[in-house]
Enzyme design. Structure first.
Site, short mmCIF file in Angstrom:
data_model
loop_
_atom_site.label_atom_id
_atom_site.label_comp_id
_atom_site.label_asym_id
_atom_site.label_seq_id
_atom_site.Cartn_x
_atom_site.Cartn_y
_atom_site.Cartn_z
N ARG A 1 12.82 -15.23 -10.46
CA ARG A 1 14.05 -14.81 -11.16
C ARG A 1 14.45 -13.39 -10.75
O ARG A 1 15.27 -12.75 -11.40
CB ARG A 1 13.84 -14.90 -12.67
N ARG B 1 19.03 11.39 -3.84
CA ARG B 1 20.00 12.50 -3.68
C ARG B 1 21.19 12.08 -2.82
O ARG B 1 22.32 12.49 -3.06
CB ARG B 1 19.30 13.71 -3.09
N GLU C 1 -16.46 9.08 21.26
CA GLU C 1 -17.06 8.52 22.47
C GLU C 1 -16.61 7.08 22.70
O GLU C 1 -16.61 6.60 23.83
CB GLU C 1 -18.59 8.57 22.37
N ASP D 1 2.16 -0.37 12.08
CA ASP D 1 2.09 -1.68 12.73
C ASP D 1 3.35 -2.51 12.50
O ASP D 1 3.27 -3.73 12.39
CB ASP D 1 0.86 -2.45 12.21
N ASP E 1 -0.51 2.15 8.55
CA ASP E 1 -1.04 1.36 9.68
C ASP E 1 -0.22 1.50 10.96
O ASP E 1 -0.71 1.19 12.04
CB ASP E 1 -1.12 -0.12 9.31
N ARG F 1 -6.34 -3.02 8.84
CA ARG F 1 -6.91 -4.37 8.71
C ARG F 1 -6.65 -5.20 9.96
O ARG F 1 -7.53 -5.88 10.45
CB ARG F 1 -6.31 -5.05 7.48
N ASP G 1 5.00 -4.67 6.32
CA ASP G 1 5.53 -5.99 6.73
C ASP G 1 5.69 -6.95 5.56
O ASP G 1 6.69 -7.66 5.46
CB ASP G 1 4.69 -6.59 7.87
N GLY G 2 4.73 -6.96 4.63
CA GLY G 2 4.82 -7.86 3.47
C GLY G 2 6.06 -7.54 2.64
O GLY G 2 6.78 -8.45 2.19
N GLY H 1 0.83 -1.21 0.00
CA GLY H 1 0.00 0.00 0.00
C GLY H 1 0.86 1.26 0.00
O GLY H 1 1.85 1.34 0.72
N ARG I 1 -18.39 15.50 12.95
CA ARG I 1 -18.88 15.92 14.28
C ARG I 1 -19.83 17.12 14.14
O ARG I 1 -20.84 17.19 14.85
CB ARG I 1 -17.68 16.28 15.16
N THR J 1 3.97 2.60 5.79
CA THR J 1 2.59 2.11 5.85
C THR J 1 1.79 3.02 6.78
O THR J 1 2.29 3.40 7.85
CB THR J 1 2.49 0.65 6.35
O1 F6P Z 1 -1.76 -1.56 4.86
C1 F6P Z 1 -2.27 -0.33 4.49
C2 F6P Z 1 -3.74 -0.42 4.19
O2 F6P Z 1 -4.19 0.86 3.84
C3 F6P Z 1 -4.59 -1.00 5.31
O3 F6P Z 1 -4.89 -0.11 6.33
C4 F6P Z 1 -5.79 -1.45 4.55
O4 F6P Z 1 -6.44 -2.50 5.23
C5 F6P Z 1 -5.21 -1.95 3.28
O5 F6P Z 1 -3.98 -1.27 3.09
C6 F6P Z 1 -6.09 -1.73 2.09
O6 F6P Z 1 -5.46 -2.29 0.98
P1 F6P Z 1 -6.00 -2.14 -0.50
O7 F6P Z 1 -5.66 -0.76 -0.98
O8 F6P Z 1 -5.28 -3.19 -1.24
O9 F6P Z 1 -7.49 -2.32 -0.45
#
Ligand code: F6P
Length: 287
Positions: free
Chosen positions: A48, A24, A152, A94, A92, A136, A67-68, A10, A119, A90
């Site tokens: 390859r 640079r 809330e 994470d 996320d 996710r 991570d991927g 992503g 709001r 990312t």
């Molecule tokens: O990992 C980044 C992210 O934006 C996640 O928050 C989300 O679940 C996912 O990618 C969405 O991926 P895609 O753009 O492939 O739907």
């Protein structure tokens, strides 16, 4: 020396700053930097990949992603001996071992700005809104968004004890406290389901007049915040400097304000959940 630079997975705001800095910095060190389109797919199909890199004379890679992407980079290093330096990109936030990732700050600010607008209309009509943010398998974005926009309640994947009944209890509590409107932030990967599904259930079973907003990919685009630009620049330059010195398999991060480098294998550890004190703070702020 020739270096490849790629992004994978992503997209995240700030990646361009990282690419710019990598190129640079390479130039400043007399290194040739090649941009690789379409992530790992761009390095000549399938298994390859390493041959493709060697044919192009590329000795090392800067990999910008989550991570991927880092698992892919680790495989390239372990199986093919291609040196890789990762930049955590990312929204996320994470990745294990780093306090933040590139794009998180921008995505957070985008979500907060959107919810501030929601709001306004929620207060105007005394409505409950369920707002779905990305993440996710991580609640980092959801919990930070909830604190920043004065939500809330927040639902997120790592909060295993969250139940539908607790959500109802919180909504009732808000109403009893005299609040006309309520905002519930829902991480897209929450175990109770999507905001749309939860909204249908609340309408059907409890007759609540609520609205649902899914922020979706707007969180991935837009102009990066200064913080994301600065970290993108620092990480981009640092990755190149380390690869130029011969470092082999690492990714960069930040811990307690300082730039850190971690072994690529760290990516296989469990990412940190959102800080518990933030979730506890939300309960106090939402009173
Ligand atoms: O990992 C980044 C992210 O934006 C996640 O928050 C989300 O679940 C996912 O990618 C969405 O991926 P895609 O753009 O492939 O739907």
């Amino acid at each position: 020396m020739r270096l490849g630079v790629l992004t994978s997975g992503g997209d995240a705001p700030g990646m361009n700053a990282a690419i710019r800095a990598a190129v640079r910095q390479a130039d400043a060190l007399g290194i040739e930097a090649w941009g690789i389109h379409h992530g790992f797919r761009g390095i000549v199909g399938g298994d390859r990949a390493a041959d493709g890199l060697r044919k192009a004379g590329i000795e090392a890679l800067v990999v910008i992603g989550g991570d991927g992407s880092f698992r892919g980079a680790e495989a390239l290093w372990v199986e093919q001996g291609i040196r890789c330096g990762g930049i955590p990109g990312t929204i996320d936030n994470d990745l294990p071992g780093t306090d933040r990732t590139l794009g998180f700050d921008t995505a957070l600010n985008t979500a907060v700005e959107a919810i501030d607008r929601i709001r306004d209309t929620a207060s105007s009509h005394d409505r409950i809104f369920l707002v779905e943010v990305m993440g996710r398998s991580s609640g980092m974005l959801a919990v930070h968004t909830a604190i920043a926009c004065g939500a809330e309640f927040v639902l997120y994947p790592e909060a295993e004890d969250d139940t539908f009944e607790e959500l109802i209890r919180q909504l009732k509590l808000s109403a009893e406290r005299g609040k006309g409107s309520s905002i519930v932030v829902v991480a897209e990967g929450d175990q109770l389901g999507s905001a749309v599904g939860l909204g249908e259930r609340l309408r059907r079973d409890y007759g609540l007049d609520l609205r649902v907003a899914v922020l979706g990919h707007i969180q991935r685009g837009g102009s990066p915040t200064a913080l994301d630009r600065i970290w993108g620049s620092r990480w981009g330059a640092e990755a190149v400097k380390r690869l130029a010195k011969g470092e082999e398999a690492f990714y960069l991060g930040v811990h307690a304000g300082d730039l850190v480098a971690l072994p690529l294998a760290t990516v296989r550890e469990r990412p940190s959940p959102p800080p518990k004190d933030l979730a506890a703070l939300l309960a106090v702020l939402a009173r």
